[in-house]
Design an enzyme around this catalytic site. Structure first.
Site, PDB file in Angstrom:
ATOM      1  N   HIS A 107       0.829  -1.204   0.000  1.00 39.97           N
ATOM      2  CA  HIS A 107       0.000   0.000   0.000  1.00 39.97           C
ATOM      3  C   HIS A 107       0.869   1.263   0.000  1.00 39.97           C
ATOM      4  O   HIS A 107       0.756   2.114  -0.891  1.00 39.97           O
ATOM      5  CB  HIS A 107      -0.922  -0.023   1.228  1.00 39.97           C
ATOM      6  CG  HIS A 107      -1.843   1.154   1.326  1.00 39.97           C
ATOM      7  ND1 HIS A 107      -3.149   1.098   0.921  1.00 39.97           N
ATOM      8  CD2 HIS A 107      -1.636   2.417   1.780  1.00 39.97           C
ATOM      9  CE1 HIS A 107      -3.717   2.292   1.113  1.00 39.97           C
ATOM     10  NE2 HIS A 107      -2.814   3.109   1.640  1.00 39.97           N
ATOM     11  N   GLU A 108       1.746   1.354   0.973  1.00 36.76           N
ATOM     12  CA  GLU A 108       2.595   2.554   1.065  1.00 36.76           C
ATOM     13  C   GLU A 108       3.565   2.596  -0.107  1.00 36.76           C
ATOM     14  O   GLU A 108       3.914   3.679  -0.587  1.00 36.76           O
ATOM     15  CB  GLU A 108       3.325   2.597   2.414  1.00 36.76           C
ATOM     16  CG  GLU A 108       2.433   2.537   3.669  1.00 36.76           C
ATOM     17  CD  GLU A 108       1.313   3.574   3.703  1.00 36.76           C
ATOM     18  OE1 GLU A 108       1.453   4.631   3.045  1.00 36.76           O
ATOM     19  OE2 GLU A 108       0.291   3.314   4.368  1.00 36.76           O
ATOM     20  N   HIS A 124       1.791   4.363  -2.870  1.00 36.81           N
ATOM     21  CA  HIS A 124       1.854   5.824  -2.669  1.00 36.81           C
ATOM     22  C   HIS A 124       3.234   6.341  -3.095  1.00 36.81           C
ATOM     23  O   HIS A 124       3.362   7.387  -3.729  1.00 36.81           O
ATOM     24  CB  HIS A 124       1.667   6.173  -1.189  1.00 36.81           C
ATOM     25  CG  HIS A 124       0.247   6.144  -0.712  1.00 36.81           C
ATOM     26  ND1 HIS A 124      -0.750   6.890  -1.291  1.00 36.81           N
ATOM     27  CD2 HIS A 124      -0.341   5.471   0.318  1.00 36.81           C
ATOM     28  CE1 HIS A 124      -1.896   6.681  -0.639  1.00 36.81           C
ATOM     29  NE2 HIS A 124      -1.678   5.817   0.337  1.00 36.81           N
TER      30      HIS A 124
HETATM   31 ZN    ZN Z   1      -3.166   5.197   1.712  1.00 35.23          ZN
HETATM   32 ZN    ZN Z   2      -1.318   5.131   4.965  1.00 33.36          ZN
END
Ligand code: ZN
Ligand code: ZN
Length: 504
Positions: A269-270, A273
């Site tokens: 997830h990170e 990003h």
């Molecule tokens: Zn997020």
């Molecule tokens: Zn986060």
């Protein structure tokens, strides 16, 4: 362009990059606070952050800034600017107008109130004491309503708040999109609940060596194309990503001894990003446009990697062997069983622990309640009752207490209304982008199954990452997929995935 105008443009660009430098310094201090700054230094460090933030704010709202913006926002001048400079001017103008409109004493009152309120919320959540928190929340909503008047009411009062996180997004659009999503997800969720084919997740409840978890996280990030010369991985209680500049995008994860999947998926997830911010075009570096274009688009990139790639069958077809090598306790567990376990759907009370499907229902509930608060006169004292009724209706469960219900999230204590919708927007954007990605890269599944993730990263860089904030979210989604936000792609994706897993 006239000489005076040219001069103002240059001075404006200098001022904007000075503001960006403050943001970078503040970002680094925040990162430090959350990743192990010595306890005794925290109070002074917090004051330093406050001081630098004030300085950055002063620059943003200075007479100097006003002079440049007055010149540069003249329509004749605006036409002559290149795309990047024009976007930068528009961004700074929006910020300037917004911050100028609220009297400083109101801003001060709001800062003091939300600081107190966050502490009050922590206690209230811990003791399930909504009444203790209610006076703070009532004041916050009241002040926020005043702010809306200062900022200017858009189509409705709540529209003004939505626009802060997702420019151009309106209640009318979100209502339509969420209604379509809800109409398909609630029945899907009910079918899954009634299914006999529930995945077994027992083997996930074991102890997993945290050093091995770190090694596996580093391996997966490397596979995604995360550039370790332009970032680093650390540990923090709540995982996060922070982009200081495209050459320094840091992420954190959290290793839980009794849960191997938590670190794996938060790294993905990170990492999603981070890929976004590491691959912003060089020409934007050092400008205020060197960041993600909105919360919703940012979240689409993290969720695309975490869920649509990271929870897919091709992904584990390739990487399950590696996971088993790091964790021999999984050696007897079949790939299919593992794949089903990480995709289990279950109605639950807590948003941040929710699966890919029910997560959206948690968000829709918060969106509807916020809209009632700001547009329809719902009173703060009636929040718990409204909350519980919606959980019953959409998820079929009722929180046993307010700590597990209306008090679970920190956002409202900080006055962050209008923010929640972006999480679900992220899921919808991601599914819509995935649909185009599959069309343009027909070998998508094959690439993943052979562990060749780079072409996917490159496609995303070309279509999304490199633009940073130089395209608005609506321009971006239209340019990438050829249509506006369309919730059907997410519903299609979830129906197909779970029909197969649960044999519906
Ligand atoms: Zn997020
Ligand atoms: Zn986060």
């Amino acid at each position: 362009m006239e000489q005076q105008t040219q001069k103002h443009l240059e001075s404006f660009l200098n001022l904007a990059s000075k503001i960006k430098s403050y943001h970078e310094a503040i970002g680094l201090l925040h990162w430090d606070l959350r990743t192990g700054a010595p306890k005794k230094g925290v109070p002074t460090r917090s004051e330093t952050i406050g001081m630098l933030s004030t300085e950055a704010f002063k620059l943003q709202t200075s007479d100097e800034m006003k002079t440049y913006l007055d010149t540069l926002t003249n329509p004749e001048v605006l036409k002559q600017l290149n795309d990047t400079d024009r976007r930068l001017v528009e961004e700074c103008k929006k910020e300037y107008d917004r911050s100028q409109s609220v009297p400083p004493e109101k801003v001060q009152a709001y800062t003091v109130l939300t600081a107190k309120s966050e502490t009050a919320w922590e206690d209230a959540k811990h003791n399930s004491d909504f009444e203790g928190f209610s006076p703070y929340l009532t004041e916050i909503v009241k002040l926020k309503q005043e702010f809306i008047d200062y900022w200017g009411v858009k189509d409705t009062r709540y529209d003004t708040l939505l626009d802060m996180y997702e420019p151009d997004l309106t209640v009318e659009k979100v209502d339509a999109v969420f209604a379509r999503l809800k109409a398909r997800l609630v029945p899907l969720q009910e079918k899954i609940n009634a299914s006999e084919n529930k995945p077994n997740t027992e083997f996930l409840n074991q102890l997993f060596d945290t050093d091995q978890q770190e090694k596996f996280s580093l391996f997966i990030l490397g596979q995604m194309g995360y550039d370790f010369d332009a970032g680093r991985l650390d540990e923090s209680v709540h995982p996060f990503a922070t982009g200081l500049n495209p050459g320094d995008v840091r992420i954190t994860t959290n290793y839980l001894q009794d849960d191997v999947t938590s670190a794996v998926f938060s790294s993905l997830h990170e990492g999603g990003h981070a890929l976004y911010e590491q691959n912003i075009d060089e020409s934007l570096a050092g400008t205020l446009l060197a960041e993600g274009t909105s919360m919703g688009i940012h979240e689409s990139q993290s969720r695309l990697w975490e869920n649509m790639i990271g929870r897919s069958r091709p992904f584990w077809t390739r990487y399950y062997k590696d996971l088993q090598q790091h964790f021999p306790q999984l050696s007897e567990v079949a790939l299919e069983d593992f794949y089903r376990a990480i995709n289990r759907v279950e109605s639950s009370l807590i948003r941040i622990e929710a699966d890919e499907l029910t997560y959206n229902l948690h968000i829709i509930i918060r969106y509807e309640i916020e809209k009632m608060l700001f547009n329809e006169g719902l009173e703060v004292k009636d929040l718990p009752e409204t909350w519980n009724a919606k959980y019953k209706e959409y998820l079929g469960i009722v929180p046993p207490n307010d700590g597990l219900g209306v008090l679970q999230d920190v956002h409202w204590s900080g006055g962050d209304f209008g923010y929640f919708a972006s999480y679900s927007l992220g899921n919808m954007y991601a599914a819509q982008i995935l649909h185009t990605l599959r069309k343009e890269l027909p070998e998508f599944d094959f690439y993943i199954a052979e562990g060749n993730l780079i072409p996917i990263k490159e496609w995303l860089t070309d279509k999304i990452y490199r633009y940073g904030k130089s395209r608005t979210p609506s321009e971006l989604i239209l340019a990438v997929t050829g249509e506006e936000l369309n919730p059907d792609y997410l519903a299609d994706y979830l129906e197909a995935k779970y029909t197969e897993i649960y044999k519906l």
